[in-house]
Design a protein around this motif. Structure first.
Motif, PDB file in Angstrom:
ATOM      1  N   ASN A 180      44.896  70.820  65.432  1.00 18.97           N
ATOM      2  CA  ASN A 180      44.886  71.781  64.317  1.00 18.97           C
ATOM      3  C   ASN A 180      45.261  73.174  64.805  1.00 18.97           C
ATOM      4  O   ASN A 180      44.656  74.182  64.415  1.00 18.97           O
ATOM      5  CB  ASN A 180      43.502  71.802  63.641  1.00 18.97           C
ATOM      6  CG  ASN A 180      43.515  72.538  62.309  1.00 18.97           C
ATOM      7  OD1 ASN A 180      44.576  72.775  61.730  1.00 18.97           O
ATOM      8  ND2 ASN A 180      42.350  72.911  61.830  1.00 18.97           N
TER       9      ASN A 180
ATOM     10  N   GLU B  32      40.541  66.686  67.147  1.00 21.23           N
ATOM     11  CA  GLU B  32      39.839  66.191  65.973  1.00 21.23           C
ATOM     12  C   GLU B  32      40.518  64.937  65.423  1.00 21.23           C
ATOM     13  O   GLU B  32      41.736  64.866  65.331  1.00 21.23           O
ATOM     14  CB  GLU B  32      39.830  67.287  64.906  1.00 21.23           C
ATOM     15  CG  GLU B  32      39.198  66.920  63.587  1.00 21.23           C
ATOM     16  CD  GLU B  32      39.230  68.066  62.592  1.00 21.23           C
ATOM     17  OE1 GLU B  32      38.771  67.859  61.452  1.00 21.23           O
ATOM     18  OE2 GLU B  32      39.733  69.144  62.956  1.00 21.23           O
ATOM     19  N   THR B  33      39.715  63.940  65.042  1.00 23.62           N
ATOM     20  CA  THR B  33      40.231  62.754  64.371  1.00 23.62           C
ATOM     21  C   THR B  33      40.058  62.934  62.870  1.00 23.62           C
ATOM     22  O   THR B  33      38.949  63.166  62.395  1.00 23.62           O
ATOM     23  CB  THR B  33      39.497  61.485  64.833  1.00 23.62           C
ATOM     24  OG1 THR B  33      39.668  61.329  66.245  1.00 23.62           O
ATOM     25  CG2 THR B  33      40.033  60.254  64.122  1.00 23.62           C
ATOM     26  N   ILE B  34      41.163  62.833  62.127  1.00 32.47           N
ATOM     27  CA  ILE B  34      41.095  63.140  60.703  1.00 32.47           C
ATOM     28  C   ILE B  34      40.813  61.876  59.891  1.00 32.47           C
ATOM     29  O   ILE B  34      41.205  60.776  60.252  1.00 32.47           O
ATOM     30  CB  ILE B  34      42.380  63.825  60.209  1.00 32.47           C
ATOM     31  CG1 ILE B  34      43.604  62.911  60.341  1.00 32.47           C
ATOM     32  CG2 ILE B  34      42.615  65.110  60.988  1.00 32.47           C
ATOM     33  CD1 ILE B  34      44.864  63.505  59.757  1.00 32.47           C
ATOM     34  N   ASN B  35      40.102  62.064  58.777  1.00 31.92           N
ATOM     35  CA  ASN B  35      39.679  60.942  57.935  1.00 31.92           C
ATOM     36  C   ASN B  35      40.677  60.623  56.829  1.00 31.92           C
ATOM     37  O   ASN B  35      40.641  59.529  56.259  1.00 31.92           O
ATOM     38  CB  ASN B  35      38.311  61.231  57.319  1.00 31.92           C
ATOM     39  CG  ASN B  35      37.220  61.326  58.356  1.00 31.92           C
ATOM     40  OD1 ASN B  35      37.214  60.552  59.319  1.00 31.92           O
ATOM     41  ND2 ASN B  35      36.297  62.261  58.187  1.00 31.92           N
ATOM     42  N   ASN B  36      41.549  61.578  56.521  1.00 30.73           N
ATOM     43  CA  ASN B  36      42.545  61.399  55.474  1.00 30.73           C
ATOM     44  C   ASN B  36      43.811  62.159  55.854  1.00 30.73           C
ATOM     45  O   ASN B  36      43.763  63.084  56.673  1.00 30.73           O
ATOM     46  CB  ASN B  36      42.028  61.904  54.128  1.00 30.73           C
ATOM     47  CG  ASN B  36      40.911  61.046  53.568  1.00 30.73           C
ATOM     48  OD1 ASN B  36      41.133  59.906  53.189  1.00 30.73           O
ATOM     49  ND2 ASN B  36      39.699  61.596  53.532  1.00 30.73           N
TER      50      ASN B  36
ATOM     51  N   CYS C 124      49.131  71.538  60.469  1.00 29.74           N
ATOM     52  CA  CYS C 124      49.578  70.174  60.157  1.00 29.74           C
ATOM     53  C   CYS C 124      50.865  69.810  60.887  1.00 29.74           C
ATOM     54  O   CYS C 124      51.217  68.627  60.956  1.00 29.74           O
ATOM     55  CB  CYS C 124      49.813  70.035  58.652  1.00 29.74           C
ATOM     56  SG  CYS C 124      48.350  70.285  57.628  1.00 29.74           S
TER      57      CYS C 124
ATOM     58  N   LYS D  98      45.569  59.104  58.364  1.00 30.54           N
ATOM     59  CA  LYS D  98      44.175  58.793  58.677  1.00 30.54           C
ATOM     60  C   LYS D  98      44.056  58.221  60.085  1.00 30.54           C
ATOM     61  O   LYS D  98      44.806  57.334  60.473  1.00 30.54           O
ATOM     62  CB  LYS D  98      43.627  57.787  57.661  1.00 30.54           C
ATOM     63  CG  LYS D  98      42.170  57.409  57.894  1.00 30.54           C
ATOM     64  CD  LYS D  98      41.693  56.418  56.847  1.00 30.54           C
ATOM     65  CE  LYS D  98      40.245  56.026  57.112  1.00 30.54           C
ATOM     66  NZ  LYS D  98      39.749  55.049  56.108  1.00 30.54           N
TER      67      LYS D  98
ATOM     68  N   TRP E 124      46.632  64.844  56.194  1.00 31.11           N
ATOM     69  CA  TRP E 124      46.604  66.299  56.023  1.00 31.11           C
ATOM     70  C   TRP E 124      47.916  66.772  55.413  1.00 31.11           C
ATOM     71  O   TRP E 124      48.971  66.177  55.642  1.00 31.11           O
ATOM     72  CB  TRP E 124      46.378  66.973  57.367  1.00 31.11           C
ATOM     73  CG  TRP E 124      44.937  67.034  57.772  1.00 31.11           C
ATOM     74  CD1 TRP E 124      43.891  66.366  57.206  1.00 31.11           C
ATOM     75  CD2 TRP E 124      44.383  67.788  58.843  1.00 31.11           C
ATOM     76  NE1 TRP E 124      42.717  66.663  57.861  1.00 31.11           N
ATOM     77  CE2 TRP E 124      42.990  67.536  58.862  1.00 31.11           C
ATOM     78  CE3 TRP E 124      44.918  68.651  59.790  1.00 31.11           C
ATOM     79  CZ2 TRP E 124      42.135  68.124  59.798  1.00 31.11           C
ATOM     80  CZ3 TRP E 124      44.080  69.236  60.729  1.00 31.11           C
ATOM     81  CH2 TRP E 124      42.697  68.979  60.726  1.00 31.11           C
TER      82      TRP E 124
ATOM     83  N   ARG F 178      44.760  62.032  65.698  1.00 33.25           N
ATOM     84  CA  ARG F 178      44.012  63.040  66.460  1.00 33.25           C
ATOM     85  C   ARG F 178      44.863  64.293  66.563  1.00 33.25           C
ATOM     86  O   ARG F 178      46.004  64.241  67.018  1.00 33.25           O
ATOM     87  CB  ARG F 178      43.642  62.526  67.847  1.00 33.25           C
ATOM     88  CG  ARG F 178      42.639  61.390  67.807  1.00 33.25           C
ATOM     89  CD  ARG F 178      42.204  60.965  69.201  1.00 33.25           C
ATOM     90  NE  ARG F 178      41.376  61.984  69.823  1.00 33.25           N
ATOM     91  CZ  ARG F 178      41.676  62.630  70.943  1.00 33.25           C
ATOM     92  NH1 ARG F 178      42.820  62.399  71.553  1.00 33.25           N
ATOM     93  NH2 ARG F 178      40.858  63.524  71.448  1.00 33.25           N
TER      94      ARG F 178
END
Length: 451
Positions: free
Chosen positions: A363, A320-324, A420, A357, A326, A360
């Motif tokens: 999680n 997953e590519t995170i937007n903000n 995280c 941000k 963690w 990848r």
């Protein structure tokens, strides 16, 4: 039925008569050039166009200066367009009523040593940031006659030549060159000493670990004095001198996650023969840092027969590519030693941020769910009573890090199961800030457990 048959026949006839539906055209990119002088290598089968760039070159605003398509085809991107190629750009080529999409990407010149070995068995630990390589050899090995073998990035060459014996009494420099890129690595050979910190792994060598585990282990070997990689097989067989070992770290990653004790035993089968020796180490005062799915191990060391009850994980190839950034909560535990001297968000000092941000992440999580709804731990007090552990991180509904304190007889255990806590990413163009906290937390934990 007759009506439906007639309607279908009419529709079929109309399709056959529609001469505008053209499936005959080719939809290929025949050639492509960026910034006037960087042509692409086109792969028609995989529909890719890869452009080789100098080692240092701005790929955020490249201009499409030449594009040749199949006869009669058109493109979704016109000559003169500017492309940000931190991530691949998609170009759709259309001809008549058919189309193909091509991925356009760039590749910088690279000159890196990917692996280094002496005499075919002494593995070098590469520090890419400092361009150094450290190799440990057993006592008695003649360091004046060691033969290097090296793997490098594609197209690179190295001097001095490999396959020849060299004297490593003093450090030896190896220079790798590939077009515009060139780096010199300083190789230092040292005699092995009994380690103070051991990284345990299921693989025979650290080079055989998965990327997540290998990244963590490489950091340790480059940053923690008197540390060593040890396989579970060698540990169980007594092939390693652990007489000076204070801390054992196991960071266990499995694509797709591990959920439940039986799955843990299946996926960590090679660790099971070492359990009795691990228990002996623990009961003699040795300590453990257990991260990700290694947090199942306390149940095998003589602690309560409890394992994380809320576990999951993704795969590295579609992470997953995170937007903000963690984070996870350390509210009520901010004074614990492992949370000290981190990069903190001044607007949220009760949380630890560990990735940024664009990062990848799989999680991969192994935590305890807290709540009366399910899981058997209605409150954190219930968690502490039933597991014998002390929670040191997590929100109201979860424990993501916990501790089994040393008691003067056995050592201590720190468990970190937060998703995280992640070492490896393949994301490009990510401005890292908080991710350094992963290494700092680990360093803090090793120092804390070593006392």
């Amino acid at each position: 039925m007759v009506y439906i048959f007639a309607l279908c026949s009419l529709m079929l006839a109309s399709c056959k008569k529609d001469n505008s539906f053209n499936l005959d055209g080719d939809c290929n990119i025949l050639s492509l050039t960026l910034d006037e002088k960087y042509p692409a290598v086109i792969d028609q089968v995989n529909r890719t166009a890869v452009v080789q760039l100098p080692e240092v070159y701005d790929k955020s605003n490249m201009r499409l200066t030449q594009l040749t398509l199949s006869e009669g085809a058109t493109s979704s991107v016109s000559v003169g367009a500017h492309l940000n190629l931190f991530t691949p750009a998609m170009i759709r080529v259309t001809n008549g009523s058919v189309y193909r999409e091509f991925s356009v990407s760039v590749k910088h010149d690279e000159a890196r040593i990917l692996s280094f070995m002496l005499n075919g068995k002494y593995i070098g630990i590469i520090n890419e940031a400092n361009h150094t390589i450290n190799v440990q050899v057993p006592e008695g090995v003649d360091v004046k006659q060691l033969v290097p073998s090296i793997t490098m990035t594609e197209g690179a060459t190295v001097t001095p030549a490999i396959g020849v014996a060299y004297d490593f009494t003093e450090p030896v420099d190896f220079t790798v060159t590939c077009r515009t890129a060139s780096y010199t690595y300083k190789v230092t050979v040292k005699e092995m000493v009994p380690p103070h910190v051991v990284y345990l792994g299921l693989a025979a060598t650290m080079q055989q670990l998965n990327k997540e585990e290998q990244t963590a282990c490489t950091w340790m070997l480059n940053n923690v004095e008197k540390s060593a990689y040890v396989s579970f097989a060698d540990f169980a067989a007594g092939n390693v001198d652990i007489s000076d070992c204070k801390v054992i770290w196991w960071h266990f990653h499995k694509d797709g996650g591990i959920d439940g004790k039986s799955k843990f035993e299946t996926n960590a089968a090679d660790a099971m023969p070492a359990v009795e020796k691990l228990k002996a180490f623990y009961n003699n005062g040795g300590s453990f840092l257990l991260t990700r799915y290694a947090t199942y191990l306390p149940a095998y060391l003589g602690e309560a027969d409890c394992v994380p009850n809320n576990c999951w994980g993704q795969n590295e190839d579609n992470a997953e590519t995170i937007n903000n950034p963690w984070e996870f909560s350390i509210a009520g535990h901010t004074d614990h030693a492992i949370w000290q001297n981190l990069l903190m968000n001044p607007e949220n000092l009760n949380s630890v941020y560990t990735c940024d941000k664009g990062y990848r992440i799989t999680n991969s999580t192994a935590q305890y769910h807290i709540g009366a709804d399910w899981g058997g731990y209605a409150t954190k007090a219930d968690f502490c009573t039933k597991t014998g552990a002390v929670d040191i991180a997590g929100g109201n509904d979860a424990v993501v890090a916990w501790e089994y304190p040393s008691n003067g007889t056995h050592g201590g255990i720190i468990c970190i199961g937060s998703g995280c806590y992640d070492w490896y990413t393949v994301a490009e163009g990510v401005t890292e800030y908080y991710h350094v906290n992963v290494a700092k937390i680990t360093d803090n934990a090793i120092n804390y457990l070593s006392k």
